[in-house]
Design an enzyme around this catalytic site. Structure first.
Site, PDB file in Angstrom:
ATOM      1  N   SER A   1     -31.695   0.779  84.139  1.00  0.00           N
ATOM      2  CA  SER A   1     -32.314  -0.399  83.517  1.00  0.00           C
ATOM      3  C   SER A   1     -31.658  -1.714  83.903  1.00  0.00           C
ATOM      4  O   SER A   1     -32.177  -2.783  83.560  1.00  0.00           O
ATOM      5  CB  SER A   1     -32.295  -0.245  81.994  1.00  0.00           C
TER       6      SER A   1
ATOM      7  N   GLU B   1      21.383   9.899 111.918  1.00  0.00           N
ATOM      8  CA  GLU B   1      20.630  11.112 112.225  1.00  0.00           C
ATOM      9  C   GLU B   1      21.264  11.980 113.311  1.00  0.00           C
ATOM     10  O   GLU B   1      21.149  13.201 113.263  1.00  0.00           O
ATOM     11  CB  GLU B   1      19.195  10.744 112.664  1.00  0.00           C
TER      12      GLU B   1
END
Length: 641
Positions: free
Chosen positions: A340, A76
């Site tokens: 249900s 870098e």
């Protein structure tokens, strides 16, 4: 206008410099020493994932391997210790490359510039931003030492997959503190900042390999490693395991740890957790849910929970199709109306109260007083009327009308108490509408409430942790099953037998082929306006619940039912899950009574009854009267001589 633009830029740069000057050097707590992550393995010891701390931690430069520092700088910013914030040589080199390529691109940025851009500026590649970045970088270098800037960089840079800073990245990808990283792992980490989304260890292998090669070549070119070391490091990737394979399961373990030990337990780490999870079942659950939901609509959501009814062990859990630990957990946390799917609990309570599977009920709707002159008249799902039917038939066909009448007879407060014992917290103020599943529950809680039906009346609390090893103290903590008898074995057996009809001729009759191969029971659930589809079903050794719907409820039309949408997902998963398991039947309690009845009356069949059926009863509830509709015919008398 150019002069005005320059003045505005100068003001913005000055503001940025002031912010940088005021920025504290370490912006988060320092990473404690000797603390590793929380690691989770499944019931067979296979790696599941890691639970990371919520806080970000700062790691000082002396704890960052020198090799990692060299590798990062090599790839870098090789002249980091020589420049004053910007590297004129690198800028010139990048400019020449840009001219050669005929386009403008990022390039020549120093470590200091990258830090400034990430902390204080946008990422847009404009000349104005680059000027600000350069000025701030040079000022930064007058306020901080090189080592301080490098330390800030390691702690502020993004490493992909939510890992902000080196401490999180080392824990996430390798389960280590930075000082424990190997040189091979350092090579991988050094390559990430260039493109965190592409080069992180969970990305494509070929992309990571190419980036590692770039890092190794730069190290060799700068004489930081020998050709022999480069060859050796090429194959030393480190054991990358990633954040986890069952994200919503891990999220539930995280929540359980906080409940048991508090938030600090997550921050301290150092725990090895064994979960009852079965990764093979987890994979099958994810595949079945994804295929089933996508078959209906690509933007639907769903959830699946599978338990061992004997222990409560959560064997698999999928909390949605968007898999990460921080997404909405539809398996454990989301509350929805079960429709249900609540009815089996009402019928089990009714059996305990002395009602029977053969008791006759009218399916004719009635109106109930809601107070203030208002009435409520529940209707069946399809507005159909079935006439006089047995309680068994009412459950199989999911009759709303009959279920409300049964709840009215046993009493809402009594049922709420019963449901609480089964493991489901309901609110009595919902009244008789509880029969239609109007209270909200989580999928996990609903599945847990079915465990007494599958396990002879014994409730098993859902369990996601079986043991914890505290590495700091070398102490093991066991978490045995939490079991409680809450229902008579006889009521559990008869309810299960009734629920078997749901899969043969009832609302989930599409599962009839499955039910022929495996003794099983279950119940569909569809909420009002077709917003939620459920199916909870079980065999003697597995119980699984499925929910499908939208996070923001909306109607999907009449075809969106538990039987049509959720039940097929359940069957697809259960077929796979039961393959290695023996076929078992539900054990029948010795004192269950069998009687031959006429379904038209629910009473003992006579030879004249045209229809007969074998029915099951809790002891003492069986009929003792013959069917009055079909009295036995007397034998003809011989003629009188």
């Amino acid at each position: 206008m150019p002069a005005l633009h320059f003045r505005l830029s100068a003001i913005l740069v000055a503001a940025g410099l002031a912010a940088a000057a005021q920025e504290p050097f370490a912006t988060c707590p320092q990473l404690p020493r000797g603390v590793g992550p929380i690691t989770v393995v499944d019931s067979q010891g296979r790696y599941v994932g890691r639970i990371l701390p919520q806080k970000r931690y700062w790691v000082t430069l002396d704890r960052i391997p020198v090799f990692l520092q060299r590798a990062l700088l090599a790839v870098e910013d090789a002249r980091f210790y020589e420049h004053g914030g910007i590297d004129v040589r690198s800028i010139a080199r990048a400019f020449v490359k840009d001219v050669a390529k005929g386009r403008a691109a990022e390039g020549g940025s120093t470590i200091t510039q990258q830090l400034i851009k990430n902390k204080f500026l946008s990422a847009e590649p404009t000349l104005d931003r680059k000027v600000k970045e350069a000025r701030m970088a040079m000022d930064f270098e007058t306020k901080y030492t090189k080592n301080q800037i490098l330390e800030m960089y390691f702690n502020e840079i993004y490493y992909g997959n939510g890992a902000q800073g080196l401490a999180q990245a080392a824990r996430l990808y390798f389960g280590k503190s930075p000082e424990e990283l190997t040189e091979g792992e350092c090579v991988t980490l050094a390559g990430i900042p260039k493109n965190p989304g592409k080069y992180n260890p969970l990305g494509k292998v070929q992309d990571i390999a190419l980036r590692r090669e770039v890092v190794l070549k730069r190290l060799e070119d700068l004489h930081q490693i020998t050709p022999q070391q480069k060859a050796a490091l090429r194959s030393q990737w480190g054991a990358v395991q990633g954040p986890g394979r069952a994200p919503h399961y891990l999220a539930q373990i995280r929540a359980t740890l906080v409940k048991l030990y508090g938030q600090d337990a997550l921050e301290m780490g150092g725990l090895d957790i064994t979960a009852p999870l079965d990764l093979d079942l987890q994979k099958a659950a994810e595949e079945a849910l994804r295929a089933g939901v996508r078959r209906v609509s690509p933007d639907l959501q769903g959830a699946l929970v599978c338990l061992d009814p004997a222990t409560g062990d959560v064997l698999a859990a999928v909390g949605g199709l968007d898999g990460n630990q921080n997404s909405l957990n539809r398996a454990f946390a989301s509350q929805r109306q079960p429709g249900s799917a609540i009815k089996p609990l009402i019928y089990a309570d009714a059996l305990e109260k002395g009602l029977t599977a053969s008791s006759i009920w009218s399916d004719e709707p009635v109106a109930y007083d809601r107070g203030g002159g208002a009435t409520w008249k529940p209707l069946n799902y399809g507005r159909e009327r079935l006439g006089d039917i047995t309680m068994r038939e009412a459950l199989a066909h999911s009759s709303n009308v009959v279920t409300v009448k049964i709840l009215d007879q046993i009493g809402v407060p009594d049922f709420v108490d019963f449901a609480g014992r089964m493991g489901l917290a309901l609110r009595a103020q919902n009244g008789l509408s509880l029969a239609l599943g109007t209270d909200e529950v989580t999928l996990k809680d609903l599945v847990q409430a079915y465990t007494p039906l599958a396990a002879a009346g014994v409730r098993a609390e859902a369990r996601t942790i079986t043991r914890i090893h505290d590495r700091r103290r070398d102490v093991w903590t066991e978490f045995p099953p939490a079991l409680a008898p809450v229902l008579s074995p006889e009521a559990a057996y008869v309810t299960t037998n009734m629920l078997g009809d749901v899969l043969t001729y009832g609302t989930a009759k599409s599962l009839q082929p499955f039910s022929r191969e495996h003794p099983c029971a279950g119940k569909t659930g569809t909420t009002d306006n077709y917003q939620d589809a459920w199916f909870v079903g079980y065999t003697p050794n597995l119980i699984t619940g499925v929910w499908v719907g939208y996070d923001r409820p909306r109607s999907l039309g009449r075809g969106f039912t538990g039987g049509a949408v959720a039940a097929p997902i359940w069957a697809r998963f259960m077929e796979k899950a039961l393959e290695p398991r023996p076929v078992l039947d539900f054990p029948r309690p010795e004192d269950i009574v069998t009687a031959t009845i006429d379904p038209a009356t629910g009473l003992l069949a006579t030879p004249a009854c045209p229809r007969k059926a074998e029915e099951l009863y809790l002891p003492g509830t069986e009929p003792d009267q013959p069917c009055p509709l079909h009295p036995p015919q007397e034998a003809p008398q011989p003629p009188v001589p």
